[in-house]
Design a protein around this motif. Structure first.
Motif, PDB file in Angstrom:
ATOM      1  N   ALA A 112       7.789  -5.218   6.636  1.00 51.61           N
ATOM      2  CA  ALA A 112       7.318  -4.453   5.104  1.00 51.61           C
ATOM      3  C   ALA A 112       5.821  -3.450   5.633  1.00 51.61           C
ATOM      4  CB  ALA A 112       6.939  -5.333   4.154  1.00 51.61           C
ATOM      5  N   ALA A 113       5.026  -3.974   6.294  1.00 47.75           N
ATOM      6  CA  ALA A 113       3.894  -3.319   6.829  1.00 47.75           C
ATOM      7  C   ALA A 113       4.250  -2.050   7.672  1.00 47.75           C
ATOM      8  CB  ALA A 113       2.906  -4.059   7.599  1.00 47.75           C
ATOM      9  N   PHE A 114       5.181  -2.176   8.652  1.00 47.99           N
ATOM     10  CA  PHE A 114       5.438  -0.967   9.161  1.00 47.99           C
ATOM     11  C   PHE A 114       6.437   0.003   8.346  1.00 47.99           C
ATOM     12  CE2 PHE A 114       4.229  -3.535  12.594  1.00 47.99           C
ATOM     13  CZ  PHE A 114       3.418  -2.569  13.470  1.00 47.99           C
ATOM     14  N   THR A 115       7.010  -0.506   7.539  1.00 41.48           N
ATOM     15  CA  THR A 115       8.015   0.259   6.507  1.00 41.48           C
ATOM     16  C   THR A 115       7.023   1.118   5.569  1.00 41.48           C
ATOM     17  OG1 THR A 115       9.740  -1.122   6.594  1.00 41.48           O
ATOM     18  CG2 THR A 115       9.874   0.292   5.004  1.00 41.48           C
ATOM     19  N   GLY A 116       5.947   0.518   5.019  1.00 38.94           N
ATOM     20  CA  GLY A 116       5.086   1.327   4.360  1.00 38.94           C
ATOM     21  C   GLY A 116       4.420   2.242   4.848  1.00 38.94           C
ATOM     22  N   MET A 117       4.067   1.940   6.246  1.00 33.04           N
ATOM     23  CA  MET A 117       3.199   2.871   6.962  1.00 33.04           C
ATOM     24  C   MET A 117       4.163   4.002   7.378  1.00 33.04           C
ATOM     25  SD  MET A 117       1.720  -0.278   9.197  1.00 33.04           S
ATOM     26  CE  MET A 117       0.582   0.928  10.436  1.00 33.04           C
ATOM     27  N   VAL A 118       5.254   3.844   7.724  1.00 31.97           N
ATOM     28  CA  VAL A 118       6.094   5.009   8.175  1.00 31.97           C
ATOM     29  C   VAL A 118       6.392   5.891   6.733  1.00 31.97           C
ATOM     30  CG1 VAL A 118       8.568   5.676   8.762  1.00 31.97           C
ATOM     31  CG2 VAL A 118       7.151   3.777   9.924  1.00 31.97           C
TER      32      VAL A 118
END
Length: 257
Positions: free
Chosen positions: A63-69
Motif C-alpha cells: 500500500a505504501a509504495f502504491t500510494g507513492m507511485v
C-alpha cells in the motif's frame, strides 16, 4: 471428423456445466453452514489470525509504495493542466474506489488463499475429510465455514488498512517530496471523498472475500490425484480467484458508479 469435434465440444460443455453446478451447490452449503449456529469461535479467530494478521505486513508494504507511485505519476500528469492541488483527491479516490480492494484481494489470494487450498487438499488426499464424514462430522461446517467467515471479516479490514497507508504514502511523496501544500492536499481529499466511495470499497472487498474463499476452498475440497493434484489445485485456485476478482471488479464498478 466433424462429428468427433462436436462430441469433444459437447463433452467439454457437459463437464463445464457440471463443474459450475458443483461450485454453486458447494457455495450454497458453505453459506448455509456459516450462517447457522453453533459458530466455532476458536476456529474463526484462528482463520482471522492466519488470513488477516499475517497479511498485514505485505499489505502495508504494498500500500505504501502504491500510494507513492500514484502520487508521483499523478503529480506530473496534473501539473500539465495546472491542477496539482487535486492530487490528494486523485490518490484517495483511486485507492478507496478501486486499487485498495483489488490489490488487497490479489495479495490475500496469493498469500492465504493458496495456502488454504493446499491445506484442505492435503486433508482430502490424506483421507482426513473422509474420516470426518465417517465420524458424522460435516466437513463443510467444520473446515469451510470458519475459513469463509475468516475471509469475510479479514479482507475488508485489510482493505481499510491498505487505503489508509496508501493515502499516507501519497502524502509523503506529494507533500514532503514534491511540495504540494499539505492543507490543499488534505482539504481536496476531504471535499471529494464521500460516503458512497467508502461503501463502494466495502462492498467490493466483501464480494472479493467471498470469491476467494469460495474458489480456494472448492479447489482444495475436491482435490484428486495425490501431491500432483494438490499442486494443480493450488495453482488453479490462485489463477481463477485472481481472474474472477478482476472481472467482478469491472461489473461492480459499473453497477456502483
Amino acid at each position: 471428423m466433424i462429428l468427433s469435434i462436436a462430441e469433444a465440444l459437447g463433452a467439454r460443455a457437459i463437464r463445464a456445466t457440471r463443474s459450475i453446478g458443483e461450485m454453486g451447490l458447494f457455495l450454497g452449503a458453505s453459506l448455509a453452514s456459516a450462517a447457522v449456529p453453533p459458530y466455532r469461535g476458536r476456529n474463526i479467530v484462528k482463520q482471522i489470525h492466519f488470513i488477516g494478521v499475517k497479511s498485514v505486513f505485505v499489505i502495508v508494504l504494498t500500500a505504501a509504495f502504491t500510494g507513492m507511485v500514484l502520487a508521483l505519476q499523478g503529480f506530473y500528469t496534473l501539473r500539465k493542466f495546472g491542477s496539482e492541488g487535486v492530487l490528494g483527491s486523485l490518490v484517495a479516490l483511486s485507492l478507496i474506489r478501486g486499487l485498495g480492494p483489488v490489490l488487497s484481494a490479489l495479495l490475500v489470494t496469493g498469500r492465504a488463499g493458496s495456502a488454504l487450498t493446499a491445506e484442505i487438499g492435503i486433508m482430502r488426499i490424506g483421507e482426513q475429510i473422509d474420516s470426518l464424514e465417517t465420524m458424522g462430522i460435516d466437513p463443510i461446517r467444520f473446515l469451510v465455514a470458519p475459513r469463509l467467515l475468516g475471509f469475510l471479516l479479514s479482507v475488508p479490514l485489510l482493505t481499510a488498512i491498505f487505503d489508509v497507508v496508501g493515502i499516507y504514502g501519497g502524502y509523503l511523496v506529494g507533500v514532503k517530496l514534491l511540495g504540494v501544500n499539505a492543507g490543499v492536499y488534505l482539504g481536496q481529499m476531504e471535499a471529494s471523498v464521500v460516503l458512497g466511495d467508502v461503501t463502494q470499497g466495502i462492498w467490493k472487498s466483501l464480494a472479493f472475500a467471498l470469491l476467494i474463499a469460495w474458489v480456494c476452498t472448492f479447489k482444495g475440497y475436491f482435490t484428486r490425484r495425490g501431491a500432483e493434484g494438490v499442486s494443480q489445485a493450488t495453482t488453479s485456485a490462485v489463477v481463477v480467484s485472481s481472474v474472477l476478482v478482476l472481472v467482478c471488479d469491472y461489473f461492480l464498478t459499473s453497477v456502483l458508479l
